[in-house]
Design an enzyme around this catalytic site. Structure first.
Site, short mmCIF file in Angstrom:
data_model
loop_
_atom_site.label_atom_id
_atom_site.label_comp_id
_atom_site.label_asym_id
_atom_site.label_seq_id
_atom_site.Cartn_x
_atom_site.Cartn_y
_atom_site.Cartn_z
N ASN A 110 0.80 -1.02 -0.06
CA ASN A 110 0.14 -0.05 0.02
C ASN A 110 0.95 1.22 0.09
O ASN A 110 2.15 1.13 0.56
CB ASN A 110 -0.92 -0.02 1.21
CG ASN A 110 -1.75 1.07 1.19
OD1 ASN A 110 -2.39 1.69 0.45
ND2 ASN A 110 -1.86 1.91 2.34
N HIS A 112 1.20 5.40 1.17
CA HIS A 112 0.27 6.17 2.10
C HIS A 112 1.07 7.43 2.18
O HIS A 112 2.31 7.36 2.04
CB HIS A 112 0.30 5.61 3.45
CG HIS A 112 -0.54 6.60 4.44
ND1 HIS A 112 -1.77 6.39 4.61
CD2 HIS A 112 -0.03 7.48 5.35
CE1 HIS A 112 -2.24 7.24 5.25
NE2 HIS A 112 -1.11 7.72 5.90
N SER A 139 5.08 6.76 2.32
CA SER A 139 5.56 5.55 2.72
C SER A 139 4.82 4.52 1.79
O SER A 139 3.71 4.53 1.21
CB SER A 139 5.28 5.03 4.12
OG SER A 139 5.67 6.10 5.02
N ASP A 148 -3.16 1.12 7.70
CA ASP A 148 -1.76 1.51 7.32
C ASP A 148 -0.68 1.16 8.38
O ASP A 148 0.11 1.93 8.68
CB ASP A 148 -2.01 3.04 7.52
CG ASP A 148 -2.85 3.97 6.44
OD1 ASP A 148 -3.08 3.23 5.22
OD2 ASP A 148 -3.74 4.92 6.85
#
Ligand code: GAR
Length: 191
Positions: A110, A112, A139, A148
């Site tokens: 993911n 972020h 990130s 997250d």
């Protein structure tokens, strides 16, 4: 040469999807070819659908609103991703919280827009802009059940200048995202 297949999941504009399509799709790194074999969105009106189409990719739409529970939606995602035999699933602005139904079955990363573990959640850009911190950043991390959370793969920071507007701060974040998400994919699949 080996080919590594990826799925890209998105919910909105898809500028990070486009960065992936431009920078790594059908490209070779260390004798490994990366191929985007699935683009998938939970929003039928996501602009990313258009961006993918320009690269000849028709996106699969799976709307979370059509499912009775998070688990059922997650299982539908898993079923679709598994059909394509991918090596890695990439969240490029995919705005869903995943349950163990997904995280236990799919290896995913993911993106972020903050220096995690700071500023988790949906308002990361505004919160890090308004914070006392003198740097902002981006990130990339593995997807886990924790929002997250998950092990970090890559981070990049930049200095906030005194006269920076929120818009300029946001632009800088997106420019870094477009670098480090493709770089993270190469780091994971081609090293
Ligand atoms: C990006 O800024 C990404 O970091 C953020 O959504 C945006 C998607 O932009 N993701 C999150 O906040 C995930 N928690 P895009 O649709 O133009 O790629």
């Amino acid at each position: 040469m080996v080919t590594k297949k990826i799925a890209v999941l998105f919910s909105g504009s898809g500028s990070n999807l486009e960065a992936i399509l431009q920078k790594v799709h059908n490209k070779i790194f260390n004798n490994v070819k990366i191929e985007v074999v699935l683009t998938l969105t939970n929003k039928a009106n996501a602009y990313g659908i258009e961006r993918a189409r320009r690269y000849g990719l028709e996106s699969v739409v799976i709307e979370h609103t059509k499912f009775a529970s998070r688990e059922e939606f997650d299982q539908a995602l898993v079923d679709e991703i598994k059909k394509h035999n991918v090596d890695l699933t990439v969240f490029a602005g995919f705005m869903r919280i995943l349950t163990p139904v997904f995280t236990n079955q799919i290896k995913a990363i993911n993106l972020h827009p903050s220096l995690l573990p700071l500023f988790k959640g949906a308002h990361a850009i505004k919160e890090s802009f308004e914070s006392e911190m003198l740097v902002g950043g981006v990130s990339v991390h593995y997807v886990s059940e924790e929002l997250d959370g998950g092990k970090l793969i890559m981070q990049r920071a930049f200095e906030k200048s005194d006269d920076m507007s929120l818009e300029e701060f946001e632009e800088k974040i997106h420019a870094i995202e477009h670098e480090i998400l493709p770089e993270s994919i190469v780091k994971i699949l081609c090293k």
